[in-house]
Structures are given as C-alpha cells and as structure tokens.
Design an enzyme around this catalytic site. Structure first.
Site, short mmCIF file in Angstrom:
data_model
loop_
_atom_site.label_atom_id
_atom_site.label_comp_id
_atom_site.label_asym_id
_atom_site.label_seq_id
_atom_site.Cartn_x
_atom_site.Cartn_y
_atom_site.Cartn_z
N ASP A 1 0.37 -1.37 -0.06
CA ASP A 1 -0.03 0.05 -0.12
C ASP A 1 0.51 1.37 0.07
O ASP A 1 0.01 2.40 0.35
CB ASP A 1 -1.19 -0.20 1.11
N ARG B 1 13.96 25.64 -3.64
CA ARG B 1 13.65 26.54 -4.86
C ARG B 1 12.68 27.59 -4.44
O ARG B 1 12.24 28.57 -5.02
CB ARG B 1 13.57 26.48 -5.73
N HIS C 1 18.12 31.30 -2.53
CA HIS C 1 18.16 32.44 -3.69
C HIS C 1 18.00 33.11 -3.33
O HIS C 1 18.73 34.42 -2.89
CB HIS C 1 17.04 32.65 -4.91
N LYS D 1 18.52 35.12 -19.07
CA LYS D 1 17.82 34.04 -19.40
C LYS D 1 16.08 34.00 -18.33
O LYS D 1 15.89 35.04 -17.83
CB LYS D 1 17.73 32.96 -18.21
#
Length: 279
Positions: free
Chosen positions: A15, A73, A108, A170
């Site tokens: 399970d 992140r 960051h 980017k």
C-alpha cells in the site's frame, strides 16, 4: 569521518507505507544519516522514521548529511495560496534532526540556511573541487553562467581557476520553456567554454545556453554541474544540444559523476558535530 557504517533497511508495503529497520548498537553514540534528497517526497518520511528510531535506540543526536537538499527553490509565495515549501520542509526536517550538512543548497532570496533552520547547519561549497577539475582537465577555459542565478558559482570558480567568465541572460516562461540570450563575447577559437551551474533539473537552461554559445561561434561547450537532478531525458538532451561533455559532482548518483564530494562533507559533518558537543 572515521565513523562506523551501518545499513538502514527500507521495506515498502504493497500500500506504499514504509518500514525502517536499524541494525546497529546506537546507545550513547552519534547517529549520522546520509541521504541525498533528490526525490524528497519518496525519502522524507523514511528519513524521519530513521532519525526518530535512532534516538529511541539511544543515539545522543541524529544528524542529517544531505549532499543534495530538495525543496529549496520555493522560498517565497510567488502567487496567492502557494506553500512556501523551503520553510515548511526545513521545519519538517528539524523536528527529527539535531543538525544538517548539505552541499550548495539552491538558495536565492534566502542568503543562508540559518534563515530557514533552527538547528545547526553546515554548508559545503563544491567550487574548489569544480575549479580543480577544470584547471586540471580543460585547456584554456572560459567559464559561462547560463543565467543570473549562476553568477555566484561561476564567479567563485573562475576566480579559483584564474580564468575569465561571462553570465548569460535567461527568460523562463514555464517548467520546460526557457530562452537564453546569445553570448555577446567574441569567442577566441582557442578558448574552451565551460558552462557552470549548481543544478540541472529539466536541462532547458543549459540547452538554451549551449545553443546560444554555438550560434555565437563558440566551440562545443563543456558543462560542469554540481547537482545532477536530470529529470526525464535532460542529460541526453543537453548532450544532443551540442555539449562536448557533462561533468557533475556525486551529490546525486549519476553516470556523469566525476567529482567526489565526500571529503568535504566529512569535514563539515565532523566540524558541526564538534560544535554541537561543546554546547
């Protein structure tokens, strides 16, 4: 570390539930659990079970050595209703662990792990090992960061190697949709571009950077990455885009691993343990 090694048995029931079994005498000892969290949802509960069981069996402390630390992140709420996963995952781990050591976490807007964790933490930098590998292996390297987020790693590695570097721009419009600017540098034919990044997940950032470099007249670039997440076919797509080679550290097991991080992890873990025992 000069430590004994003991297995952690993991059994999964039909399970999906997990059973952890420890087979070592932990009474009065320090338990250090090694787990790379590249698949955090699969590993998180067994990891907590292992730490708590170790302490129930008499371990003085339970420490986590996570060469790759997932869930970093999402460090703020970008849209209404989103979970701030980095803070939630930090609280989840510190409920069972007394200290943590990791390699180049994907931070960051948060500058240090101490902003997330209430437990002692150690942050290992892979930059010296990347720099050593590049200096010993690559002829006339020119380091390239595929986006602004990579600047901190690229600048440090370039300084250690003693070579020039450039950072591309980017624009991301989705998990797998990335556009990277062409290089503005006039690449010398003798220069070997080395793309340096901390993490390769979907691979789209590196693919875009490779294509931009090739269109700018550069030699096929080499990619040096710290964390080899490589979701799906990312590794193959990076090579297909024109990379001459992809090299990674072994924070996540992968065929591209060429740089061993264990000595730095051991040093950081011993240092963190020593500081903890003095408290």
């Amino acid at each position: 570390m000069g430590a004994d090694v003991a297995p952690v048995d993991l059994h999964r029931f039909p399970d999906g539930e997990s059973l952890i079994t420890l087979h070592s005498d932990l009474e009065g000892r320090e338990a250090v659990i090694l787990c790379s969290l590249c698949d955090p949802d699969r590993h998180a509960l067994p990891l907590r079970f292992a730490a708590d069981t170790a302490c129930e069996m008499g371990a003085v402390h339970a420490g986590l050595v996570a060469p790759y630390l997932g869930y970093m992140r999402q460090d703020r709420r970008f849209h209404s209703g989103e979970a701030v996963s980095a803070r939630l995952f930090a609280r989840f781990l510190e409920e069972s662990f007394d200290w943590l050591v990791t390699v180049d976490p994907h931070l960051h807007r948060i500058q240090a792990l101490d902003e997330l964790f209430a437990i002692p933490t150690g942050r290992v930098s892979a930059a010296p090992l990347l720099a050593q590998w590049i200096a010993e292996t690559v002829d006339n390297p020119v380091l390239v960061g595929p986006d602004s987020e990579s600047r901190q790693w690229v600048a440090e590695v370039a300084s250690l190697v003693g070579c020039p570097y450039e950072v591309l721009r980017k624009v991301r419009s989705g998990d797998r949709r990335v556009e990277v600017s062409k290089s503005g540098r006039q690449w010398r034919c003798s220069g070997t571009p080395v793309l340096v990044d901390d993490i390769a997940s979907s691979g789209r950032t590196l693919v875009g950077a490779i294509e931009g470099l090739v269109e700018s007249g550069a030699k096929p670039p080499l990619c040096a990455v710290i964390h080899a997440v490589f979701a799906g076919q990312a590794h193959a797509e990076i090579l297909a885009a024109g990379a001459s080679q992809v090299v990674t550290t072994d924070t996540i097991p992968h065929e591209s691993n060429a740089i061993g991080i264990a000595p730095l992890l051991a040093e950081a873990a011993n240092h963190t343990l020593a500081a903890l025992t003095l408290q």
